[in-house]
Enzyme design. Structure first.
Site, PDB file in Angstrom:
ATOM      1  CB  SER A  45     -51.797  13.778  10.638  1.00  0.00           C
ATOM      2  OG  SER A  45     -51.798  14.670  11.733  1.00  0.00           O
ATOM      3  CB  THR A  66     -49.908   9.462  10.287  1.00  0.00           C
ATOM      4  OG1 THR A  66     -50.271   9.616   8.906  1.00  0.00           O
ATOM      5  CG2 THR A  66     -49.058  10.636  10.715  1.00  0.00           C
ATOM      6  CG  ASP A 147     -65.802  -1.444  11.611  1.00  0.00           C
ATOM      7  OD1 ASP A 147     -66.208  -1.223  10.456  1.00  0.00           O
ATOM      8  OD2 ASP A 147     -64.601  -1.317  11.948  1.00  0.00           O
ATOM      9  CB  THR A 177     -64.333   5.982  12.483  1.00  0.00           C
ATOM     10  OG1 THR A 177     -64.513   7.370  12.773  1.00  0.00           O
ATOM     11  CG2 THR A 177     -65.348   5.161  13.233  1.00  0.00           C
ATOM     12  NE  ARG A 210     -56.734  12.245  11.352  1.00  0.00           N
ATOM     13  CZ  ARG A 210     -55.757  11.571  11.994  1.00  0.00           C
ATOM     14  NH1 ARG A 210     -55.845  11.329  13.287  1.00  0.00           N
ATOM     15  NH2 ARG A 210     -54.689  11.156  11.343  1.00  0.00           N
ATOM     16  CG  ASP A 234     -55.670  12.629  21.465  1.00  0.00           C
ATOM     17  OD1 ASP A 234     -54.905  13.333  22.181  1.00  0.00           O
ATOM     18  OD2 ASP A 234     -55.278  12.051  20.442  1.00  0.00           O
ATOM     19  CD  GLU A 239     -56.273  18.031  15.884  1.00  0.00           C
ATOM     20  OE1 GLU A 239     -55.171  17.768  15.351  1.00  0.00           O
ATOM     21  OE2 GLU A 239     -56.976  17.167  16.435  1.00  0.00           O
ATOM     22  CG  HIS A 256     -54.040  14.687  16.987  1.00  0.00           C
ATOM     23  ND1 HIS A 256     -54.492  15.042  15.747  1.00  0.00           N
ATOM     24  CD2 HIS A 256     -53.736  13.358  16.881  1.00  0.00           C
ATOM     25  CE1 HIS A 256     -54.460  14.009  14.931  1.00  0.00           C
ATOM     26  NE2 HIS A 256     -54.002  12.953  15.608  1.00  0.00           N
ATOM     27  N   GLY A 259     -51.551   8.917  20.067  1.00  0.00           N
ATOM     28  CA  GLY A 259     -50.644   7.995  19.380  1.00  0.00           C
ATOM     29  C   GLY A 259     -49.174   8.341  19.535  1.00  0.00           C
ATOM     30  CE1 TYR A 260     -47.994  12.689  17.496  1.00  0.00           C
ATOM     31  CE2 TYR A 260     -47.147  14.412  18.915  1.00  0.00           C
ATOM     32  CZ  TYR A 260     -47.569  13.988  17.680  1.00  0.00           C
ATOM     33  OH  TYR A 260     -47.568  14.868  16.617  1.00  0.00           O
TER      34      TYR A 260
END
Ligand SMILES: NC(=O)c1ccc[n+]([C@@H]2O[C@H](COP(=O)([O-])OP(=O)(O)OC[C@H]3O[C@@H](n4cnc5c(N)ncnc54)[C@H](O)[C@@H]3O)[C@@H](O)[C@H]2O)c1
Ligand SMILES: O=C(O)[C@H](O)[C@H](O)COP(=O)(O)O
EC number: 1.1.1.290
Length: 384
Positions: A45, A66, A147, A177, A210, A234, A239, A256, A259-260
């Site tokens: 990303s 990603t 949503d 989102t 994000r 996060d 960034e 961030h 998702g790691y």
């Protein structure tokens, strides 16, 4: 064939080694020159992929390992006939586990014996938000789903959707989102002064989407007020040059990495590999699962004396406890702006191996059915 690839994509050689020559690059600083003679570009990303980067290059396929695609100029790629693939859902479980772990810590902070008494508002109910909702509901939480794009697309859907304002009434509000700038449902600064005014001192706001979805100036203003909510971020605006004063003010600050998980990252690579094979007309021969190592912790046992919530939270935190990442990020915020940005990226580059709950075997002796169901909701393997 030359494949230029972000060095932070795991298993590059294993997946792409026999497709072409691999040139590893630092994604954040990738230049036109480095990509000029490439046929394939593989990014994460942190690389902006657009005309400025690719004009005049040989690149005919771009893959991002990603979920998010806000760093890619998709229209430009399409107009140029450049193939593209992302990895939708690859690390959704990892993000959901991050949120669950944060919620478990929040429940403890609030002194709750029963964490499922918390209501959770999920904003953005796609792969991440949807998986999170399913897991929370199976654990017994009351969940509200927000949503608007889905609400419009699926008017007769069984899922009852709520407005953002209604989601913001929940004890925990968690944002999942994408970052978008096109109306009618743009998410850029979707949470700003008016929205932040709706959440108070006994609530928790999590941003796992994000950074730019939350207006950080407005958040700073809100966090200076006496009745400010707790915040777990996060993802951050700008960034890797994030605001140290914001890190100071938020309750849980992570670089961030929601998702790691190893599974999430490896699935991201596999999805791009599959798409590239299809693009090139090659057979698909490899799967992420074949490269997954044995987890460091593989088995946890609970007996009939185990308290239900406590057991689930323990297992969750065996896999992932965000407090370690929080401590590291706070330490990284020393130094000047340049040093801080480098430290932010280093934390991400050198991220320790983290495994998902599915890697854990849970041994249960004489425990209740609802505890067993709780572990199933987390995706753990059970031995009863
Ligand atoms: N923190 C991390 O490490 C991490 C990891 C993975 C993904 N992400 C981010 O999370 C985002 C979501 O991931 P996903 O896999 O669920 O994506 P997805 O595309 O499957 O789902 C996104 C959902 O958000 C909804 N949405 C769009 N605009 C909205 C709005 N204004 N209000 C409410 N909902 C809206 C969409 O309709 C969709 O259902 C990604 O785009 C990525 O930017 C972050
Ligand atoms: O969109 C995603 O999949 C996540 O945000 C991803 O985990 C970001 O990680 P990066 O590509 O920056 O390494």
């Amino acid at each position: 064939m030359l494949i230029v690839a972000d060095e932070n994509i795991p298993l590059l050689d294993a997946f792409f080694g026999d497709i072409g020559e691999i040139r590893r690059v630092t994604g954040r600083t990738l230049s036109r020159e480095q990509v000029q003679d490439a046929d394939i570009l593989l990014v994460r990303s942190v690389t902006r992929v657009n005309r400025e980067l690719l004009e005049g290059s040989r690149v005919r396929f771009v893959g991002t390992a990603t979920i998010g695609t806000d760093h890619i100029d998709l229209e430009w790629l399409q107009a140029r006939g450049i193939g593209f693939a992302a990895a939708p859902g690859c690390n959704a479980t990892s993000v959901a586990e991050y949120v669950l772990s944060v919620v478990s810590l929040f429940a403890e902070r609030r002194g709750l014996d029963d964490w499922t008494s918390l209501t959770v508002g999920i904003v953005g109910v796609g792969n991440v938000g949807g998986q999170l909702a399913q897991c929370l509901e199976r654990l017994g939480f009351e969940v509200r789903l927000c949503d608007p794009p889905r609400q419009e697309r699926e008017p007769g859907a069984e899922l009852p959707f709520v407005s953002l304002a209604e989601a913001l009434e929940c004890d925990v509000v968690t944002l999942h989102t994408p970052l978008t700038r096109h109306q009618p449902h743009a998410t850029w600064h979707m949470v700003s002064d008016p929205e932040l005014a709706l959440i108070g001192a006994d609530q928790l706001l999590i941003n796992g989407g994000r950074g730019e979805v939350v207006d950080s100036e407005a958040l700073m203003r809100r966090l200076e007020q006496a009745d400010a909510p707790l915040v777990a971020l996060d993802v951050w605006e700008h960034e890797p040059g994030i605001r140290p004063d914001l890190v100071d003010k938020v309750w849980l600050a992570t670089p961030h990495i929601a998702g790691y998980s190893l599974e999430g990252k490896m699935q991201g690579t596999e999805m791009v590999y599959r798409a590239l094979c299809q693009f090139l007309g090659l057979p698909i021969r490899k799967k992420a699962g074949q490269f997954l190592p044995e987890p460091a912790v593989s088995k946890v046992s609970f007996t009939s004396s185990a308290e239900e919530d406590e057991a689930i939270r323990t297992a969750l935190r065996v896999c992932y406890d965000p407090r370690r990442d929080d401590a590291r990020l706070r330490l990284a915020m020393r130094g000047n702006p340049e040093q801080r940005a480098v430290a932010f990226d280093r934390l991400r580059r050198d991220y320790p191996v983290r495994r998902e709950c599915s890697s854990l075997k849970i041994q249960l002796k004489g425990t209740s059915k609802s505890l067993q169901d709780g572990f199933r909701a987390l995706g753990c393997k059970l031995k009863i």
